[in-house]
Design a protein around this motif. Sequence first.
Motif, PDB file in Angstrom:
ATOM      1  N   ASP A  74      -2.169 -27.014 -19.481  1.00 23.30           N
ATOM      2  CA  ASP A  74      -2.505 -27.162 -17.990  1.00 23.30           C
ATOM      3  C   ASP A  74      -1.972 -26.037 -17.351  1.00 23.30           C
ATOM      4  O   ASP A  74      -0.788 -25.690 -17.592  1.00 23.30           O
ATOM      5  CB  ASP A  74      -2.232 -28.380 -17.455  1.00 23.30           C
ATOM      6  CG  ASP A  74      -2.813 -28.538 -15.986  1.00 23.30           C
ATOM      7  OD1 ASP A  74      -4.002 -28.972 -16.003  1.00 23.30           O
ATOM      8  OD2 ASP A  74      -2.285 -28.129 -14.923  1.00 23.30           O
ATOM      9  N   PRO A  75      -2.695 -25.142 -16.591  1.00 23.27           N
ATOM     10  CA  PRO A  75      -2.132 -24.067 -15.746  1.00 23.27           C
ATOM     11  C   PRO A  75      -1.244 -24.289 -14.753  1.00 23.27           C
ATOM     12  O   PRO A  75      -0.263 -23.546 -14.476  1.00 23.27           O
ATOM     13  CB  PRO A  75      -3.422 -23.359 -15.424  1.00 23.27           C
ATOM     14  CG  PRO A  75      -4.632 -24.237 -15.397  1.00 23.27           C
ATOM     15  CD  PRO A  75      -4.318 -25.357 -16.365  1.00 23.27           C
ATOM     16  N   ASP A 409      -5.876 -28.130  -2.462  1.00 23.49           N
ATOM     17  CA  ASP A 409      -5.197 -26.918  -2.225  1.00 23.49           C
ATOM     18  C   ASP A 409      -5.535 -25.746  -3.312  1.00 23.49           C
ATOM     19  O   ASP A 409      -4.953 -25.691  -4.267  1.00 23.49           O
ATOM     20  CB  ASP A 409      -3.658 -27.179  -2.204  1.00 23.49           C
ATOM     21  CG  ASP A 409      -3.002 -25.970  -1.706  1.00 23.49           C
ATOM     22  OD1 ASP A 409      -3.426 -24.867  -1.595  1.00 23.49           O
ATOM     23  OD2 ASP A 409      -1.847 -25.945  -1.680  1.00 23.49           O
ATOM     24  N   THR A 410      -6.594 -25.135  -3.004  1.00 19.54           N
ATOM     25  CA  THR A 410      -7.261 -24.230  -4.282  1.00 19.54           C
ATOM     26  C   THR A 410      -6.401 -23.088  -4.263  1.00 19.54           C
ATOM     27  O   THR A 410      -6.405 -22.299  -5.447  1.00 19.54           O
ATOM     28  CB  THR A 410      -8.619 -23.841  -3.694  1.00 19.54           C
ATOM     29  OG1 THR A 410      -8.754 -23.393  -2.461  1.00 19.54           O
ATOM     30  CG2 THR A 410      -9.773 -24.970  -3.708  1.00 19.54           C
ATOM     31  N   GLU A 411      -5.813 -22.717  -3.032  1.00 22.99           N
ATOM     32  CA  GLU A 411      -4.747 -21.523  -2.984  1.00 22.99           C
ATOM     33  C   GLU A 411      -3.704 -21.632  -4.012  1.00 22.99           C
ATOM     34  O   GLU A 411      -3.339 -20.911  -5.038  1.00 22.99           O
ATOM     35  CB  GLU A 411      -4.408 -21.162  -1.799  1.00 22.99           C
ATOM     36  CG  GLU A 411      -3.529 -19.934  -1.733  1.00 22.99           C
ATOM     37  CD  GLU A 411      -2.862 -19.715  -0.388  1.00 22.99           C
ATOM     38  OE1 GLU A 411      -2.057 -18.806  -0.276  1.00 22.99           O
ATOM     39  OE2 GLU A 411      -3.396 -20.097   0.638  1.00 22.99           O
ATOM     40  N   ALA A 412      -3.030 -22.924  -3.983  1.00 22.59           N
ATOM     41  CA  ALA A 412      -2.179 -23.382  -5.044  1.00 22.59           C
ATOM     42  C   ALA A 412      -2.520 -23.326  -6.705  1.00 22.59           C
ATOM     43  O   ALA A 412      -1.925 -22.738  -7.404  1.00 22.59           O
ATOM     44  CB  ALA A 412      -1.102 -24.667  -4.561  1.00 22.59           C
ATOM     45  N   MET A 413      -3.818 -24.312  -6.743  1.00 20.06           N
ATOM     46  CA  MET A 413      -4.286 -24.331  -7.863  1.00 20.06           C
ATOM     47  C   MET A 413      -4.392 -23.072  -8.554  1.00 20.06           C
ATOM     48  O   MET A 413      -4.023 -22.730  -9.701  1.00 20.06           O
ATOM     49  CB  MET A 413      -5.474 -25.051  -7.787  1.00 20.06           C
ATOM     50  CG  MET A 413      -5.432 -26.521  -7.564  1.00 20.06           C
ATOM     51  SD  MET A 413      -4.755 -27.536  -8.740  1.00 20.06           S
ATOM     52  CE  MET A 413      -6.274 -27.582  -9.869  1.00 20.06           C
ATOM     53  N   ASN A 414      -5.228 -21.920  -8.005  1.00 19.74           N
ATOM     54  CA  ASN A 414      -5.550 -20.687  -8.375  1.00 19.74           C
ATOM     55  C   ASN A 414      -4.401 -20.038  -8.467  1.00 19.74           C
ATOM     56  O   ASN A 414      -4.352 -19.027  -9.556  1.00 19.74           O
ATOM     57  CB  ASN A 414      -6.424 -19.795  -7.295  1.00 19.74           C
ATOM     58  CG  ASN A 414      -7.773 -20.658  -7.325  1.00 19.74           C
ATOM     59  OD1 ASN A 414      -8.133 -21.536  -8.246  1.00 19.74           O
ATOM     60  ND2 ASN A 414      -8.510 -20.668  -6.208  1.00 19.74           N
ATOM     61  N   TYR A 416      -1.819 -20.613 -10.049  1.00 19.35           N
ATOM     62  CA  TYR A 416      -1.258 -20.712 -11.642  1.00 19.35           C
ATOM     63  C   TYR A 416      -2.184 -20.191 -12.613  1.00 19.35           C
ATOM     64  O   TYR A 416      -2.009 -20.347 -13.672  1.00 19.35           O
ATOM     65  CB  TYR A 416      -1.191 -22.443 -11.812  1.00 19.35           C
ATOM     66  CG  TYR A 416       0.072 -23.024 -10.981  1.00 19.35           C
ATOM     67  CD1 TYR A 416       1.273 -23.017 -11.373  1.00 19.35           C
ATOM     68  CD2 TYR A 416      -0.108 -23.608  -9.764  1.00 19.35           C
ATOM     69  CE1 TYR A 416       2.525 -23.507 -10.827  1.00 19.35           C
ATOM     70  CE2 TYR A 416       0.936 -24.166  -9.026  1.00 19.35           C
ATOM     71  CZ  TYR A 416       2.258 -24.193  -9.471  1.00 19.35           C
ATOM     72  OH  TYR A 416       3.160 -24.432  -9.094  1.00 19.35           O
ATOM     73  N   GLY A 417      -3.225 -19.807 -12.309  1.00 21.90           N
ATOM     74  CA  GLY A 417      -4.200 -19.344 -13.278  1.00 21.90           C
ATOM     75  C   GLY A 417      -5.771 -19.810 -13.069  1.00 21.90           C
ATOM     76  O   GLY A 417      -6.064 -19.821 -11.734  1.00 21.90           O
ATOM     77  N   ASP A 418      -6.356 -20.235 -13.875  1.00 19.39           N
ATOM     78  CA  ASP A 418      -7.748 -20.465 -14.127  1.00 19.39           C
ATOM     79  C   ASP A 418      -7.718 -22.134 -14.311  1.00 19.39           C
ATOM     80  O   ASP A 418      -7.969 -22.632 -15.325  1.00 19.39           O
ATOM     81  CB  ASP A 418      -8.608 -19.882 -15.021  1.00 19.39           C
ATOM     82  CG  ASP A 418      -9.944 -20.249 -14.841  1.00 19.39           C
ATOM     83  OD1 ASP A 418     -10.613 -20.497 -13.917  1.00 19.39           O
ATOM     84  OD2 ASP A 418     -10.791 -19.791 -16.000  1.00 19.39           O
ATOM     85  N   PRO A 419      -7.828 -22.848 -13.247  1.00 18.59           N
ATOM     86  CA  PRO A 419      -7.762 -24.263 -13.446  1.00 18.59           C
ATOM     87  C   PRO A 419      -9.079 -25.024 -13.751  1.00 18.59           C
ATOM     88  O   PRO A 419      -9.974 -24.659 -13.411  1.00 18.59           O
ATOM     89  CB  PRO A 419      -7.019 -25.108 -12.118  1.00 18.59           C
ATOM     90  CG  PRO A 419      -7.654 -23.819 -10.977  1.00 18.59           C
ATOM     91  CD  PRO A 419      -7.812 -22.475 -11.694  1.00 18.59           C
ATOM     92  N   ILE A 420      -9.211 -26.193 -14.337  1.00 19.28           N
ATOM     93  CA  ILE A 420     -10.079 -27.292 -14.434  1.00 19.28           C
ATOM     94  C   ILE A 420      -9.920 -28.044 -13.616  1.00 19.28           C
ATOM     95  O   ILE A 420      -8.926 -28.752 -13.639  1.00 19.28           O
ATOM     96  CB  ILE A 420     -10.173 -27.848 -15.896  1.00 19.28           C
ATOM     97  CG1 ILE A 420     -10.522 -26.566 -16.984  1.00 19.28           C
ATOM     98  CG2 ILE A 420     -11.378 -28.666 -16.181  1.00 19.28           C
ATOM     99  CD1 ILE A 420     -10.562 -26.830 -18.449  1.00 19.28           C
TER     100      ILE A 420
END
Length: 550
Positions: A74-75, A409-414, A416-420
């Motif tokens: 997981d990213p 929190d899409t900024e935090a998710m992105n 780390y990489g390319d999240p699912i």
Amino acid sequence: MRFQSNKLLNTLLVLGSVVFFIACDEEFNTIGSDIFDENDRVADATYEVSAVNNKMDRIRTDNLPVFQLGDYKDPVYGKTNYEFITQVSLSSTVFGKYSQELEDNSDADDSDATIVENETVSSVYLYIPFFSEEVEDTTSTEVDENDPKEFTLDSIYGNMDQEFNLKVQESTYYLRRLDPDQEFTEAQEYYSDGDLKSFNTTVIYDDVYKIDPSEILFFENEDDPDTEDEDESQNVSSRLTPGLYVQLDNAFFQEKILDMEGNSVLANSDNLKDYLRGFYFSIDSPTDDLLMLLDIENANIRINYDYDEWDNNDTTDDTSDDQIVTSSGNITLSLSSNGNDVHVNFIEESAYPAVITEQLNSAEDASRIYLRGGAGAYAALDLFVGEDLEALRAENRLVNQADLLLYIDTEAMNSYGDPIYPDRLFLYKLEEGESIVDQVADVQLDAGGAIYSGVLELDENDNPWRYRFGVTEHVTEILRGDSENVTLGLSFTADVTNFNYVAATSEGNDIMAPKTAAISPLGVILYGNNISQDNNDKKLRLELYYTKTK
């Protein structure tokens, strides 16, 4: 699930009351599709919701509806390894035409047909289906029945085109079905943190493997010499949907199964499970992500064998041409838990990033909510924080709609990489391990998520935006005083219609978790309620649309 039938009746009554008020006064038309379409609609009231992050130590993982095998990176949360162990059930204890007792007495009986059959394994195949869907053929051309059908696999995470090393071993660990500490009246519990590798012995498969998304075809027909224009041996005799399909070691099953015909170790299911205790499945860490969700309920090991048979093809008394011929047969070892078989998934996580670990170990209201499936992370939510519920109850509100809103929190998710992003989250009564009434009503009324929801919603640019739970009846029961304002658990589910909860532990404390949460490898980061003013529009909150009654 300890859901009382009168709760469903209450749900129907509340829904009916809402419809009544809508029909009587258009001024109060604040329920239904308008709410979902008009995102700028102002709620009649907004309430604080507290959120505390928690990390699971382990979760119960025996007899899950889906089993996971592989590695998932997981990213956000890092790498997780999945392995599993399973018992098996034998389809028949008689191999060939006759029991071992008849074979042993064949020299002394009056029949020429009963002979020592000398059953010998010819091949052994393991088959574990993937979850797949047949692709509908939209062409107008005629379909060749001997061509493989096309399938799409919806159960593979990562790079399915890579090679990896698959290993299957015999396990000598005895998986009890019933718990001796509960006087054998309750099922034995097995957890994700179990380590049974030291019990692994004989390797029955250890080789490089690559996933094949194609249908598995068999050509076992014999050619009919009377049909000159067709070779029946080229026609498909049977077919299997895509799955793991490997040839296992013949010698192992000859010794363990066929050579034991007539022995007490195969006499019944309990004896078999004490004798052949199970198989352990693992893969070496592949170069890229590769996690398979396997349909264990339809998995099996097929043992094909040859045996001797007395051949008497005519009905005359002339026995000069009678002879012993070789025939073939097969038996299966089922991996399904529909009987008494026990399966256990083991989940081993790497350490989370420090910034996440610090939040998971804090008892303070979360600025960010960290959720992870499997033996991962969950959140404890409390509604109406700081509110005087008795004062609210005195206002005699009819709740038309109550929404619990959780923003990603899409900024935090992105970062780390390319999240699912998970398709759905899950909300339930944490300590009780019970579904909230809105989920039950959604399923009972076949509402397709319109009541309970929890599904991923996209913004106007089709980007992941938020999750929304409809908690109208749950809030109504609280404001009527019919239900306590209990702590809610926020987790994952692979099936919103599944009302089963399993034991788990968090920092040594016993909790309950959705059973299908153990199946999800995904994670997400949400905004909590302890956030800066700049992000106030993304704050975790409860919104109410209501009508005041006299």
